[in-house]
Write an enzyme that holds these catalytic residues in place. Structure first.
Site, PDB file in Angstrom:
ATOM      1  N   ASP A 298      19.723  38.498  45.694  1.00  0.00           N
ATOM      2  CA  ASP A 298      20.003  39.550  46.460  1.00  0.00           C
ATOM      3  C   ASP A 298      18.966  40.188  47.044  1.00  0.00           C
ATOM      4  OD1 ASP A 298      21.354  41.719  47.849  1.00  0.00           O
ATOM      5  OD2 ASP A 298      21.831  42.684  46.080  1.00  0.00           O
ATOM      6  N   HIS A 299      18.722  41.303  47.956  1.00  0.00           N
ATOM      7  CA  HIS A 299      17.638  41.966  48.157  1.00  0.00           C
ATOM      8  C   HIS A 299      17.940  43.333  47.574  1.00  0.00           C
ATOM      9  CE1 HIS A 299      17.072  39.379  52.125  1.00  0.00           C
ATOM     10  NE2 HIS A 299      16.070  38.956  51.213  1.00  0.00           N
ATOM     11  N   TYR A 472      22.663  45.102  49.613  1.00  0.00           N
ATOM     12  CA  TYR A 472      23.820  44.298  50.169  1.00  0.00           C
ATOM     13  C   TYR A 472      23.780  43.290  50.754  1.00  0.00           C
ATOM     14  CZ  TYR A 472      25.011  49.403  49.232  1.00  0.00           C
ATOM     15  OH  TYR A 472      25.177  50.483  48.682  1.00  0.00           O
ATOM     16  N   HIS A 473      22.863  42.195  50.268  1.00  0.00           N
ATOM     17  CA  HIS A 473      22.663  40.918  50.761  1.00  0.00           C
ATOM     18  C   HIS A 473      22.713  39.801  49.902  1.00  0.00           C
ATOM     19  CE1 HIS A 473      19.667  43.001  53.673  1.00  0.00           C
ATOM     20  NE2 HIS A 473      21.085  43.242  54.248  1.00  0.00           N
ATOM     21  N   PRO A 474      24.020  39.971  48.732  1.00  0.00           N
ATOM     22  CA  PRO A 474      24.209  38.619  47.833  1.00  0.00           C
ATOM     23  C   PRO A 474      24.393  37.468  48.727  1.00  0.00           C
ATOM     24  CG  PRO A 474      26.248  40.079  48.063  1.00  0.00           C
ATOM     25  CD  PRO A 474      25.107  40.817  48.815  1.00  0.00           C
TER      26      PRO A 474
END
Length: 567
Positions: A298-299, A472-474
């Site tokens: 994630d980020h 919110y980049h899983p």
């Protein structure tokens, strides 16, 4: 609970999100293909989804998003992190920030090097173009006739946007007119998935135009329990709707597009995954595939906040009367502040010499506010979201029960790797330098967050542990490749199981430098041709702006600008 049987379909797609809506459209283009699309959520016809400025609402609403929460993250002072995922037609493309970033060309070359043969930049670029209608016309890099509308919102009408870009140039970085084109590195306008003032989710761009086809069936409020298997072949899906269990068979293939949390969870519920994880959850192992749920990435990001010396920020538009006027104007005209996500300028830089391509990303916002849309302090301000985008830390998604309603165990192990912690120290130091450039002198007031007291590496580390948030980049939890932890092959087929694919951001081998909606759509476009056994689009031969002196310097001066053709 009794199980009822449904009619057979050729293809069953699980999840009507960023990838699933693309697949539903493309697989149903041939009227001979009978396609079923299953979605746990419901309709996306809400003003809070369709009006771009309302983006913080659906993300934080149980009706539209799975409100997942991680286990205590050991390197973030045991904080539990919010991990929302779309639960509505359009999936996360209906609740996200609408930012359109493909990633750097080298991100996709990295995929190929990781074992995802054929997924290098030159092979992916034609599918980015196929998906897109760029507001400023097509060229070697941009598409002009695809389903997905992409533009720049209100064209940076607020002067703070361009001041931020100019501050980056003042600091010695490049400017870039199109970071999704030849040159990602530098500062320039941000791109967003908005068309005619409305969120252009994959539901709007892909699914809605296809829903009139008689060979496409869309079923909402359908909770998938498992993939049905006969030996090592996927034959269908069992799902629950309105208290009824339903089984449906797939004559050709089942495609999981339930996202980086949902897809590995469904595989595990189906008995596909690590034997140790499945046994602990009380699930019979039907196919031991150790990589399912592993490699989770994630980020992270935090935001620098500053007071603004001029009364021009969006903080002056946060009272109820101003919001009402913005909403009414948008309803009547689809224009104005309601028609943008407000992230209209950005930057991509390298954190240090020796980093080949950008690993830090900036989203600039002409306001100082929280993710829930509430003001951070009284008065005017601005903020820049900054994150280290090439993390080395890895986590996992693990099923905990055979009950499909039980959320899986999610742990990212954020900042476990020292390089990730060092990357965030660079974020603080480099951002302060940029914000303090002459271009922002007329606007920059007091630093609110992190605050001038945060200076040493130890102080920065503690601030980051306490205040960093998920971007919110899983992704990457069913990675594509051929090694022992790979879940799908380069054709997106699950290793060892016939008739079953995964197509969504979970199959990324590594996370790109940027937001994930654009590459997820690209992956689905390319996978659709694979599923249909069409000839893939020929590879591009596009040039990419790189810095040949990256080993010696952290930023590109104008003299260092070179054009390099990717191999």
């Amino acid at each position: 609970m009794n199980i009822s049987k449904q009619e057979d379909f050729d293809y069953i797609i699980v999840g009507a999100g960023s990838a699933g809506c693309v697949l539903a459209n493309r697989l149903s283009e041939d009227s001979n293909n009978k396609v079923l699309l299953l979605e746990t959520g419901g309709s996306d016809k809400s003003i809070f989804i369709q009006m771009p400025t309302a983006l913080s609402i659906p993300m934080n609403t149980k009706k539209y998003a799975w409100q997942f929460e991680t286990q205590p993250e050991p390197y973030l002072n045991n904080r539990r992190m919010h991990c929302p995922r779309g639960k509505v037609l359009g999936g996360s493309s209906s609740i996200n920030g609408m930012v359109y970033v493909r990633g750097h060309a080298r991100d996709f070359d990295e995929w190929q090097q990781a074992g995802a043969t054929g997924w290098d930049y030159q092979h992916c670029l034609p599918y980015f173009k196929k998906a897109e209608s760029w507001a400023f016309g097509g060229d070697d890099y941009r598409g002009d006739s695809g389903p997905l509308g992409v533009n720049n919102g209100n064209e940076m009408a607020n002067p703070l946007y361009k001041a931020f870009i100019n501050a980056g140039v003042d600091a010695g970085y490049m400017d870039t007119k199109d970071f999704n084109g030849a040159q990602q590195e530098g500062f320039g306008p941000m791109h967003m998935t908005i068309k005619d003032g409305v969120r252009h989710s994959t539901a709007n761009a892909y699914l809605r135009p296809a829903m009139s086809r008689s060979n496409l069936t869309v079923v909402t409020h359908a909770l998938v329990h498992k993939v049905l298997l006969e030996g090592k072949t996927a034959t269908g899906i069992r799902y629950e709707r309105k208290g009824q269990l339903i089984e449906v068979n797939a004559r050709k293939e089942v495609v999981l597009s339930a996202g980086p949390i949902g897809s590995p969870h469904i595989l595990q519920l189906s008995g596909i995954g690590s034997k140790e994880v499945l046994e602990k959850a009380g699930i019979e192992t039907l196919h031991d595939l150790p990589g399912v749920g592993e490699n989770l990435q994630d980020h992270l990001e935090f935001y620098f906040q500053f007071k603004c010396k001029q009364p021009i920020s969006l903080n002056g538009e946060l009272d109820w009367w101003s919001k009402l006027k913005i909403g009414v104007r948008w309803i009547l005209t689809k224009k104005g502040l309601g028609a943008t996500n407000h992230f209209e300028s950005c930057g991509f830089i390298r954190s240090k010499a020796g980093v080949e391509w950008p690993d830090l990303q900036y989203h600039f916002l002409p306001a100082a506010m929280r993710y829930d849309g509430k003001e951070a302090f009284a008065g005017h301000g601005f903020q820049v979201h900054i994150g280290h985008n090439k993390p080395k830390s890895r986590g996992a998604v693990k099923v905990v029960s055979s009950d499909a309603k039980a959320h899986p165990d999610i742990r990212f192990n954020y900042l476990q790797h020292e390089d990730d912690r060092e990357g965030f120290r660079d974020c603080v130091k480099l951002t302060r330098e940029i914000i303090n450039q002459p271009a922002l002198d007329a606007f920059r007031g007091e630093e609110i967050q992190p605050g001038v007291a945060v200076q040493s590496d130890e102080e920065i580390d503690e601030f980051v542990r306490n205040f960093v948030e998920s971007a919110y980049h899983p992704s990457c939890s069913c990675k594509m490749g051929t090694d022992a932890l790979a879940v799908v092959d380069p054709q997106t087929r699950v290793h060892g199981i016939k008739g079953l694919r995964v197509v969504d951001s979970s199959i990324f081998p590594t996370i790109p430098n940027g937001n994930l909606n654009a590459p997820t759509i690209m992956v689905a476009e390319r996978a659709a041709d694979m599923i249909l056994q069409r000839d893939l689009l020929p590879a591009a031969n596009a040039q990419v702006v790189m810095d040949t002196n990256w080993q010696q310097q952290q930023r590109q001066g104008k003299a260092a600008r070179v054009i390099k053709t990717q191999e």
